[in-house]
Design a protein around this motif. Structure first.
Motif, PDB file in Angstrom:
ATOM      1  N   ARG A  41      -2.702 -18.141   7.232  1.00 35.69           N
ATOM      2  CA  ARG A  41      -2.089 -19.222   7.525  1.00 35.69           C
ATOM      3  C   ARG A  41      -3.032 -19.862   8.696  1.00 35.69           C
ATOM      4  NH1 ARG A  41       0.773 -19.644   4.096  1.00 35.69           N
ATOM      5  NH2 ARG A  41       3.219 -19.420   3.875  1.00 35.69           N
ATOM      6  N   ALA A  42      -3.758 -19.304   9.432  1.00 37.84           N
ATOM      7  CA  ALA A  42      -4.611 -19.717  10.587  1.00 37.84           C
ATOM      8  C   ALA A  42      -6.035 -20.208  10.153  1.00 37.84           C
ATOM      9  CB  ALA A  42      -4.799 -18.833  12.002  1.00 37.84           C
ATOM     10  N   GLU A  43      -6.507 -21.319  10.978  1.00 40.43           N
ATOM     11  CA  GLU A  43      -7.870 -21.757  10.674  1.00 40.43           C
ATOM     12  C   GLU A  43      -8.521 -21.504  12.214  1.00 40.43           C
ATOM     13  OE1 GLU A  43      -9.736 -22.547   8.243  1.00 40.43           O
ATOM     14  OE2 GLU A  43      -7.828 -22.135   6.981  1.00 40.43           O
ATOM     15  N   PHE A  44      -9.685 -20.883  12.194  1.00 39.31           N
ATOM     16  CA  PHE A  44     -10.291 -20.625  13.682  1.00 39.31           C
ATOM     17  C   PHE A  44     -11.693 -20.373  13.236  1.00 39.31           C
ATOM     18  CE2 PHE A  44      -8.406 -16.813  12.079  1.00 39.31           C
ATOM     19  CZ  PHE A  44      -9.465 -15.741  11.988  1.00 39.31           C
ATOM     20  N   PRO A  45     -12.585 -20.724  14.276  1.00 37.99           N
ATOM     21  CA  PRO A  45     -13.876 -20.567  13.805  1.00 37.99           C
ATOM     22  C   PRO A  45     -14.154 -19.172  13.899  1.00 37.99           C
ATOM     23  CG  PRO A  45     -13.508 -21.386  16.337  1.00 37.99           C
ATOM     24  CD  PRO A  45     -12.303 -21.290  15.612  1.00 37.99           C
ATOM     25  N   GLY A  46     -15.312 -18.675  12.989  1.00 38.54           N
ATOM     26  CA  GLY A  46     -15.544 -17.573  12.640  1.00 38.54           C
ATOM     27  C   GLY A  46     -14.653 -16.641  11.744  1.00 38.54           C
ATOM     28  N   LYS A  47     -13.731 -17.520  10.995  1.00 42.58           N
ATOM     29  CA  LYS A  47     -12.956 -16.754  10.357  1.00 42.58           C
ATOM     30  C   LYS A  47     -13.419 -15.997   9.125  1.00 42.58           C
ATOM     31  CE  LYS A  47      -8.712 -18.060   7.011  1.00 42.58           C
ATOM     32  NZ  LYS A  47      -7.850 -18.863   7.056  1.00 42.58           N
ATOM     33  N   SER A  48     -14.593 -16.725   8.521  1.00 42.80           N
ATOM     34  CA  SER A  48     -15.275 -16.018   7.285  1.00 42.80           C
ATOM     35  C   SER A  48     -15.949 -14.674   7.713  1.00 42.80           C
ATOM     36  CB  SER A  48     -16.199 -16.920   6.667  1.00 42.80           C
ATOM     37  OG  SER A  48     -16.984 -17.625   7.365  1.00 42.80           O
ATOM     38  N   LEU A  49     -16.394 -14.773   9.019  1.00 46.43           N
ATOM     39  CA  LEU A  49     -16.948 -13.533   9.540  1.00 46.43           C
ATOM     40  C   LEU A  49     -16.020 -12.424   9.677  1.00 46.43           C
ATOM     41  CD1 LEU A  49     -19.644 -12.488  10.556  1.00 46.43           C
ATOM     42  CD2 LEU A  49     -18.855 -12.990  12.800  1.00 46.43           C
ATOM     43  N   PHE A  50     -14.969 -13.019  10.201  1.00 49.87           N
ATOM     44  CA  PHE A  50     -13.767 -11.922  10.473  1.00 49.87           C
ATOM     45  C   PHE A  50     -13.290 -11.482   9.233  1.00 49.87           C
ATOM     46  CE2 PHE A  50      -8.929 -11.634  11.472  1.00 49.87           C
ATOM     47  CZ  PHE A  50      -9.090 -10.357  12.045  1.00 49.87           C
ATOM     48  N   ASP A  51     -13.030 -12.507   8.242  1.00 53.38           N
ATOM     49  CA  ASP A  51     -12.521 -11.691   6.850  1.00 53.38           C
ATOM     50  C   ASP A  51     -13.629 -10.822   6.243  1.00 53.38           C
ATOM     51  OD1 ASP A  51     -11.227 -11.782   4.476  1.00 53.38           O
ATOM     52  OD2 ASP A  51     -11.882 -13.756   3.865  1.00 53.38           O
ATOM     53  N   ALA A  52     -14.746 -10.924   6.379  1.00 53.44           N
ATOM     54  CA  ALA A  52     -15.920 -10.076   6.041  1.00 53.44           C
ATOM     55  C   ALA A  52     -15.722  -8.837   6.731  1.00 53.44           C
ATOM     56  CB  ALA A  52     -17.377 -10.987   6.325  1.00 53.44           C
ATOM     57  N   LEU A  53     -15.523  -8.737   8.053  1.00 57.01           N
ATOM     58  CA  LEU A  53     -15.310  -7.513   8.650  1.00 57.01           C
ATOM     59  C   LEU A  53     -14.490  -6.684   8.478  1.00 57.01           C
ATOM     60  CD1 LEU A  53     -17.594  -7.029  11.130  1.00 57.01           C
ATOM     61  CD2 LEU A  53     -15.584  -7.649  12.722  1.00 57.01           C
ATOM     62  N   VAL A  54     -13.025  -7.370   8.054  1.00 55.27           N
ATOM     63  CA  VAL A  54     -11.855  -6.763   7.707  1.00 55.27           C
ATOM     64  C   VAL A  54     -12.183  -6.004   6.301  1.00 55.27           C
ATOM     65  CG1 VAL A  54      -9.586  -7.004   6.725  1.00 55.27           C
ATOM     66  CG2 VAL A  54     -10.540  -7.936   9.083  1.00 55.27           C
ATOM     67  N   HIS A  55     -13.083  -6.643   5.481  1.00 55.22           N
ATOM     68  CA  HIS A  55     -13.122  -6.094   4.230  1.00 55.22           C
ATOM     69  C   HIS A  55     -14.426  -5.440   4.058  1.00 55.22           C
ATOM     70  CE1 HIS A  55     -10.572  -9.354   2.592  1.00 55.22           C
ATOM     71  NE2 HIS A  55     -10.554  -8.448   1.560  1.00 55.22           N
ATOM     72  N   LEU A  56     -15.073  -4.931   5.158  1.00 53.04           N
ATOM     73  CA  LEU A  56     -16.325  -4.128   5.369  1.00 53.04           C
ATOM     74  C   LEU A  56     -15.998  -2.802   4.766  1.00 53.04           C
ATOM     75  CD1 LEU A  56     -19.097  -4.980   6.003  1.00 53.04           C
ATOM     76  CD2 LEU A  56     -18.846  -4.123   8.283  1.00 53.04           C
ATOM     77  N   PRO A  57     -14.853  -1.914   5.266  1.00 54.74           N
ATOM     78  CA  PRO A  57     -14.758  -0.646   4.799  1.00 54.74           C
ATOM     79  C   PRO A  57     -14.788  -0.470   3.252  1.00 54.74           C
ATOM     80  CG  PRO A  57     -13.203  -0.919   6.468  1.00 54.74           C
ATOM     81  CD  PRO A  57     -13.877  -2.154   6.350  1.00 54.74           C
ATOM     82  N   LEU A  58     -14.295  -1.706   2.477  1.00 52.50           N
ATOM     83  CA  LEU A  58     -14.184  -1.368   1.115  1.00 52.50           C
ATOM     84  C   LEU A  58     -15.725  -1.403   0.442  1.00 52.50           C
ATOM     85  CD1 LEU A  58     -11.784  -1.856  -0.582  1.00 52.50           C
ATOM     86  CD2 LEU A  58     -12.148  -4.280  -0.709  1.00 52.50           C
ATOM     87  N   VAL A  59     -16.727  -1.995   1.095  1.00 52.33           N
ATOM     88  CA  VAL A  59     -18.047  -1.936   0.489  1.00 52.33           C
ATOM     89  C   VAL A  59     -18.970  -0.756   1.111  1.00 52.33           C
ATOM     90  CG1 VAL A  59     -17.835  -4.336  -0.358  1.00 52.33           C
ATOM     91  CG2 VAL A  59     -18.535  -4.036   1.876  1.00 52.33           C
ATOM     92  N   LEU A  60     -18.703  -0.730   2.290  1.00 48.51           N
ATOM     93  CA  LEU A  60     -19.687   0.449   3.000  1.00 48.51           C
ATOM     94  C   LEU A  60     -19.426   1.793   2.435  1.00 48.51           C
ATOM     95  CD1 LEU A  60     -19.462  -0.139   6.857  1.00 48.51           C
ATOM     96  CD2 LEU A  60     -21.372  -0.562   5.296  1.00 48.51           C
ATOM     97  N   PRO A  61     -20.442   2.611   2.507  1.00 50.52           N
ATOM     98  CA  PRO A  61     -20.093   3.889   2.211  1.00 50.52           C
ATOM     99  C   PRO A  61     -19.352   4.681   2.940  1.00 50.52           C
ATOM    100  CG  PRO A  61     -22.501   3.280   2.172  1.00 50.52           C
ATOM    101  CD  PRO A  61     -21.815   2.267   2.716  1.00 50.52           C
ATOM    102  N   PRO A  62     -18.259   5.178   2.612  1.00 51.06           N
ATOM    103  CA  PRO A  62     -17.286   5.910   3.571  1.00 51.06           C
ATOM    104  C   PRO A  62     -17.967   6.922   4.351  1.00 51.06           C
ATOM    105  CG  PRO A  62     -16.360   6.250   1.259  1.00 51.06           C
ATOM    106  CD  PRO A  62     -18.076   5.642   1.415  1.00 51.06           C
ATOM    107  N   VAL A  63     -18.962   7.449   4.146  1.00 53.85           N
ATOM    108  CA  VAL A  63     -19.651   8.389   5.311  1.00 53.85           C
ATOM    109  C   VAL A  63     -20.249   7.532   6.491  1.00 53.85           C
ATOM    110  CG1 VAL A  63     -21.717   9.711   5.413  1.00 53.85           C
ATOM    111  CG2 VAL A  63     -20.264   9.945   3.369  1.00 53.85           C
TER     112      VAL A  63
END
Lengths: 233, 355
Positions: A39-61
């Motif tokens: 719902r919100a629009e804020f500067p750096g939203k796509s970076l924040f989005d990527a950060l949230v998704h990071l555990p999905l793509v990083l090796p769990p180790v």
């Protein structure tokens, strides 16, 4: 007969405890983050989005290792927690819950976000014209209508927690009775001679647990969808 | 008293509208895309104008120059949306109570039971919106907005999604509600019949501008707007009463200050007051009373004035009893019949052109 040994019981209880707390603690945060992203629009939203998704793509180790660096007894955050609050999470079951919660977080956020995005914002506008504050609208309109997504996200994250291995073993090691959850126990058994039968038993238990969780959530999702559409009576 | 004066510019569309009304029901009338919905969204606060002022009953809701922009939830402007927008996860009762419970006790002017009774919602209270018909949904939406005790009620084409019978049903509820409760209503519509039936003041909009506003009879009677390139057919609005109804032919006889009119398929009982709009182009003029003609309504009157347009048409106003009817005929006919003020004429109105 498939009777469980005390050790097996202990492993199951520990796994459920870790998964339960990881889901419970990450849920409010996941709902908040999903709402922001939907719902919100804020500067750096796509970076924040990527950060949230990071555990999905990083090796769990890698995630586990960073947790160890950050929350370990001598890590910057871990040292603070230990000194001022007396909380230690490294090599404890609570640390396993944190690792599992972080690994399941993107799945949870994704499911909740999708269902928030599917809600007609016109309903929220209607609530505003009726005098509701943003907070009230969130709890009386948005969240109830997003419940199917909340249940889906909870299940996905719960299942992910039950199966968490890499981040857990790196962060909190493999301590019997403290951090040895189902996947870690199965792995350990496959490393010792003659452990195959026991590993198979635990694997079957893992399957049964997953199926139960899946069915339970399917039922909850269907129920909440019917409620949201107003067909429950 | 509603006073709106706003501008808002968007890519490809600009709204620059001003109107004032102190009537019970004000209709914002115009084609889709003329800016009606944007205008009431600005009144509700859902859209922020670039400039201007909005005030309701002396309370300023928006004033760009003074930096006033009252938040939506504090405006106390009720809104009945075109699609109803009922909360699907709540029962009708919970929907109705939503705004009611949020209203401050000293600002409430209407009781829960009163609204339920007025809109006939008793049997629907425990149902969910998915199980309501279109007309029922709109009645609940009206009730929900009303129960928040608004100082102004906005209705955005609340009947657009309904069939004819449902429209009449909801229209009657709105008319009744207006008689019982003194909340001012701004009613957005592109349907002439609804506007004529409900409104006292009409604000006519085209391409983001207000092109005419005033009493319903006056605005609907404007025959000069077409010449300005605005797609609007003027006509006369008549206040009448149903005198008789012939069910065999589904034909009602209306009485008005000028005589009688036969109108087909009217949704009102004998004795009820109705408004009828006669489009200017549906009125023909004859010098003598024709015989053996299908036209049911033949009224005697005298010409008030004749205005010849720049094109082929002329507008002739004829006084029938106490009523002045506006007729649009060709300039050729007006000359051929030698129509001049005072000239006695017969006015011919096909019954099927009414309603």
């Amino acid at each position: 007969m498939f009777a469980l040994s005390p050790v097996e019981w202990e492993i199951i209880q520990l796994s459920l405890k870790v998964a339960f707390w990881s889901v419970l603690c990450s849920l409010p945060l996941a709902v908040a983050v999903a709402f922001l992203l939907a719902r919100a629009e804020f500067p750096g939203k796509s970076l924040f989005d990527a950060l949230v998704h990071l555990p999905l793509v990083l090796p769990p180790v890698v995630v586990g290792y960073f947790l160890l660096l950050l929350l370990g007894r001598r890590g910057p955050l871990g040292a603070l927690l230990d000194e001022y609050l007396g909380i230690v999470v490294a090599f404890r079951w609570s640390g396993a819950a944190i690792a599992a919660g972080i690994m399941g977080f993107p799945l949870m956020v994704r499911a909740i976000r999708l269902s928030i995005e599917a809600i007609d914002t016109g309903l929220e506008d209607a609530a505003r014209t009726l005098g509701a504050t943003r907070l009230r609208i969130f709890f009386s309109v948005t969240l109830p209508l997003a419940l199917p997504g909340v249940f889906t996200g909870t299940l996905l994250s719960f299942a992910r927690s039950l199966g968490e291995f890499g981040a857990t073993i790196t962060f909190v090691s493999n301590i019997p009775g403290e951090t040895r959850t189902l996947p870690l126990a199965i792995y350990t058994l496959t490393q010792v001679p003659g452990g195959d039968a026991a590993a198979l038993r635990l694997s079957i238990i893992a399957i049964v647990l997953s199926v139960i969780a899946l069915m339970l959530s399917e039922w909850l999702v269907r129920r909440s969808q019917q409620r949201a559409r107003g067909h429950d009576d | 008293m509603i006073d709106v004066r706003i501008t808002r510019r968007l890519a490809g569309f600009s709204l620059d509208a001003a109107f004032t009304s102190d009537s019970g029901i004000t209709a914002l009338f115009g084609r889709s895309g003329s800016g009606k919905t944007t205008l009431i969204n600005a009144i509700a606060g859902l859209v922020t104008p670039d400039d201007g002022t909005i005030s309701v009953n002396g309370m300023c809701l928006f004033d760009r120059a003074r930096g006033i922009d009252v938040p939506v939830r504090r405006r106390r402007v009720g809104y009945v949306f075109q699609e109803g927008r009922l909360f699907p996860h709540l029962t009708v009762r919970a929907n109705l109570r939503y705004g009611f419970d949020l209203a401050k006790a000293d600002e409430r002017y209407i009781e829960f039971g009163k609204v339920v009774e007025l809109l006939g919602l008793e049997a629907l209270l425990e149902r969910r919106p998915a199980k309501l018909s279109g007309g029922e949904k709109q009645r609940v939406a009206i009730g929900r907005a009303l129960l928040a005790s608004p100082r102004l009620l906005l209705m955005d084409e609340p009947l657009a999604a309904l069939d004819h019978a449902r429209k009449q049903e909801v229209l009657r509820y709105i008319a009744r509600l207006h008689q019982e409760i003194s909340v001012p209503i701004v009613y957005v519509s592109h349907a002439v019949e609804e506007v004529v039936q409900l409104a006292e003041t009409v604000v006519l909009m085209a391409a983001g501008r207000v092109v005419a506003s005033g009493a319903v009879g006056e605005v609907m009677g404007r025959a000069d707007l077409r010449a300005q390139g605005i797609d609007f057919e003027g006509g006369t609005v008549i206040e009448a009463r149903v005198a008789a109804y012939d069910s065999a032919y589904d034909l009602a006889t209306l009485e008005f200050a000028g005589g009688q009119l036969k109108v087909p398929g009217i949704a009102a009982a004998v004795g009820e007051a109705v408004r009828v709009r006669i489009r200017a182009r549906d009125i023909a003029i004859a010098l003598t009373e024709p015989v053996d003609i299908s036209v049911l309504n033949v009224l005697h009157g005298s010409v008030v004035d004749v205005k010849a347009g720049d094109d082929a048409r002329a507008v002739v106003r004829v006084k029938v009893g106490m009523t002045v009817l506006t007729s649009r005929i060709t300039r050729y006919s007006a000359d051929r019949l030698k129509l001049v003020p005072g000239c006695p004429v017969c006015v011919l109105i096909k019954a099927v052109s009414l309603n």
